[in-house]
Design a protein around this motif. Sequence first.
Motif, mmCIF file in Angstrom:
data_model
loop_
_atom_site.group_PDB
_atom_site.id
_atom_site.type_symbol
_atom_site.label_atom_id
_atom_site.label_comp_id
_atom_site.label_asym_id
_atom_site.label_seq_id
_atom_site.Cartn_x
_atom_site.Cartn_y
_atom_site.Cartn_z
ATOM 1 N N ARG A 91 0.835 -1.208 0.000
ATOM 2 C CA ARG A 91 0.000 0.000 0.000
ATOM 3 C C ARG A 91 0.867 1.255 0.000
ATOM 4 O O ARG A 91 0.514 2.270 -0.629
ATOM 5 C CB ARG A 91 -0.945 0.004 1.210
ATOM 6 C CG ARG A 91 -2.096 -0.990 1.083
ATOM 7 C CD ARG A 91 -3.102 -0.832 2.207
ATOM 8 N NE ARG A 91 -4.228 -1.729 2.029
ATOM 9 C CZ ARG A 91 -5.315 -1.441 1.319
ATOM 10 N NH1 ARG A 91 -5.406 -0.262 0.722
ATOM 11 N NH2 ARG A 91 -6.302 -2.305 1.200
ATOM 12 N N GLU A 114 -7.201 -3.657 -7.010
ATOM 13 C CA GLU A 114 -7.963 -2.945 -5.979
ATOM 14 C C GLU A 114 -7.181 -1.745 -5.455
ATOM 15 O O GLU A 114 -7.739 -0.663 -5.242
ATOM 16 C CB GLU A 114 -8.297 -3.896 -4.832
ATOM 17 C CG GLU A 114 -9.284 -5.004 -5.213
ATOM 18 C CD GLU A 114 -9.419 -6.055 -4.124
ATOM 19 O OE1 GLU A 114 -8.620 -6.007 -3.154
ATOM 20 O OE2 GLU A 114 -10.315 -6.917 -4.234
ATOM 21 N N THR A 135 -8.051 2.358 -5.787
ATOM 22 C CA THR A 135 -8.123 3.225 -4.617
ATOM 23 C C THR A 135 -7.147 4.386 -4.726
ATOM 24 O O THR A 135 -7.476 5.532 -4.404
ATOM 25 C CB THR A 135 -7.820 2.421 -3.338
ATOM 26 O OG1 THR A 135 -8.746 1.338 -3.231
ATOM 27 C CG2 THR A 135 -7.925 3.305 -2.108
ATOM 28 N N SER A 136 -5.920 4.110 -5.190
ATOM 29 C CA SER A 136 -4.883 5.135 -5.247
ATOM 30 C C SER A 136 -5.232 6.255 -6.220
ATOM 31 O O SER A 136 -4.826 7.400 -6.037
ATOM 32 C CB SER A 136 -3.536 4.510 -5.637
ATOM 33 O OG SER A 136 -3.585 4.006 -6.956
ATOM 34 N N SER A 167 -8.078 7.580 -6.630
ATOM 35 C CA SER A 167 -9.062 8.488 -6.032
ATOM 36 C C SER A 167 -8.567 9.152 -4.755
ATOM 37 O O SER A 167 -9.305 9.882 -4.095
ATOM 38 C CB SER A 167 -10.351 7.720 -5.713
ATOM 39 O OG SER A 167 -10.097 6.667 -4.804
ATOM 40 N N THR A 168 -7.307 8.887 -4.395
ATOM 41 C CA THR A 168 -6.743 9.488 -3.181
ATOM 42 C C THR A 168 -5.507 10.297 -3.530
ATOM 43 O O THR A 168 -4.869 10.074 -4.559
ATOM 44 C CB THR A 168 -6.359 8.410 -2.148
ATOM 45 O OG1 THR A 168 -5.431 7.490 -2.740
ATOM 46 C CG2 THR A 168 -7.583 7.652 -1.684
ATOM 47 N N ILE A 215 -7.867 4.626 4.634
ATOM 48 C CA ILE A 215 -7.066 4.345 3.445
ATOM 49 C C ILE A 215 -5.653 4.862 3.669
ATOM 50 O O ILE A 215 -5.351 5.475 4.696
ATOM 51 C CB ILE A 215 -7.696 4.989 2.200
ATOM 52 C CG1 ILE A 215 -7.861 6.501 2.418
ATOM 53 C CG2 ILE A 215 -9.039 4.341 1.877
ATOM 54 C CD1 ILE A 215 -8.401 7.233 1.204
ATOM 55 N N THR A 237 -12.733 -4.031 3.986
ATOM 56 C CA THR A 237 -11.582 -3.238 3.564
ATOM 57 C C THR A 237 -11.716 -1.809 4.097
ATOM 58 O O THR A 237 -12.835 -1.343 4.378
ATOM 59 C CB THR A 237 -11.475 -3.189 2.037
ATOM 60 O OG1 THR A 237 -12.612 -2.482 1.513
ATOM 61 C CG2 THR A 237 -11.426 -4.595 1.450
ATOM 62 N N GLU A 259 -11.511 0.768 2.354
ATOM 63 C CA GLU A 259 -12.313 1.483 1.360
ATOM 64 C C GLU A 259 -13.809 1.335 1.641
ATOM 65 O O GLU A 259 -14.599 2.227 1.316
ATOM 66 C CB GLU A 259 -11.990 0.965 -0.045
ATOM 67 C CG GLU A 259 -10.600 1.334 -0.550
ATOM 68 C CD GLU A 259 -9.487 0.482 0.076
ATOM 69 O OE1 GLU A 259 -8.317 0.888 0.011
ATOM 70 O OE2 GLU A 259 -9.797 -0.605 0.636
ATOM 71 N N GLU A 260 -14.210 0.243 2.253
ATOM 72 C CA GLU A 260 -15.616 0.045 2.629
ATOM 73 C C GLU A 260 -15.970 0.779 3.912
ATOM 74 O O GLU A 260 -17.087 1.305 4.068
ATOM 75 C CB GLU A 260 -15.909 -1.447 2.822
ATOM 76 C CG GLU A 260 -15.824 -2.301 1.584
ATOM 77 C CD GLU A 260 -16.032 -3.774 1.908
ATOM 78 O OE1 GLU A 260 -17.135 -4.267 1.615
ATOM 79 O OE2 GLU A 260 -15.115 -4.408 2.452
#
Length: 477
Positions: free
Chosen positions: A213, A244, A248-249, A251-252, A397, A460, A462-463
């Motif tokens: 991560r 996954e 995520t990365s 959007s961050t 996150i 996760t 993210e959830e």
Amino acid sequence: MAEDRAGWSPFLLLICIELTVGAVLPVGYCFGVVNAPADFIKVWATESANSHYSTKLNDGEVTLVWASIVSIFQIGGICGSLCAASINSRMGRRGTLQLSGLIFMISGILHFFCRQANSLELLLLGRLVGGVASALVYATQPMYLVELAPLELSGSVGVFTCIGITGGVVVGQIFSFDFFWGDKSHWHWALSAFMLFVVIGLLPLCLFPESPRYLISKGNQEMTKAALMKLRRSQALADKELAEMEATSKSTKETMTMKEVICDAKLKMPLIIVCSFHFVQQGSGINAIWYYSVGIFTGAGFTTPMALWFNFALGVLNFAAALCGPFLMTHFNRRILMLLSCSLSAVFMVLLSLGLYFSDSVQWMSYICIIFLSMYILTFNLGLGALPHFIGPELLITSPLPAVMAFGSLFNWSTNFIIGMIFPIMNNYIGPFAFLPFAVICIYGFFLTYWYLPETRNRTPEEVAPLLENGFKSKIK
């Protein structure tokens, strides 16, 4: 769906064990080693002050010097927490742990040579530096393990922090017994022996992968994939996790600073939960018991040798309870464990206060107090012992995580320091009822968990993260 789960692998288990021995065990060791040789260290400190400054310390000054030796470790922890986020962002999880190992070695050397140099200042500096290293471990090791592990094992690997600390306390107690190195001639050996565990545990760290991560947050896709392959040993699982993480990365943003985290309204509730959990862990009274348990036992009517052995037995019980953590976190939800831990810890703190109050007039009440202490330690390890260390990586996150973990570490060390300073004063004024404020803090932890902590097991970040974006208006799901 076994093929969709990575599960435990020998390599992941090796990483957990090595980091527990090399990084976390020395933290617990530094907590547990100082109590038994305290009288020898006080005599040496008095002689050192007389030699260097031609000053003979009175009893009050000796007590102040000893309090400084104990508490400066926590001051180092506070200082280390303030810089942990930026170090994590620049050096990564693995690099930060390597740095903590180096700082621990410097601390051990200072501990070892303070007696030869007859320097109280070297001992104080060694404790301070050890506190800085410990804070880096607190802020990094649980985050690193949770980020290395597959989702279903996040709780199981998170409890290795608690296992290492409780195990370190026991090892420190063993090394500081007078039949080992806790005598007049070798107490400095006992204080510095944690270097052995640092070397054994952290030497293989260069062979372990960096957190996937962390790597993906830095845009290193190839290194992320290589780390996942090394951890999962499955192309399909590695590709799935990589996809996954990439989603995520995108959007961050980049790693956030501590100031940015405070100013972000969406992070208010995760920050409150992480900091409060660390506050409740230390404010529940666990370290007040470890710092003054011998005095508690002698005050309850036991001889000093018996009190020392009872203290050691409680340390072993604490370690044994922590070993049950992986099973508990795998099979039970976080919310129920934390609710039970906070409520039952509050109950046994109240019962301990009442037991100590009546122990002067009821002879057998001293043995009941031992039962209350034992039950408190067991209930503490249901949730309070482990959850504060890894709840952050399950709620957040990657981008705000280092800063939030640093804040949690800061609250942990600050509360530890404050409790260590004010508990003796409270004990002098209100006696056994000094434990009642700890029960109140546990009740606060209960209601915070009941109202605001979402269930994170098998979910996760993210959830979970969106569930907490509305601050105090967030709804538990």
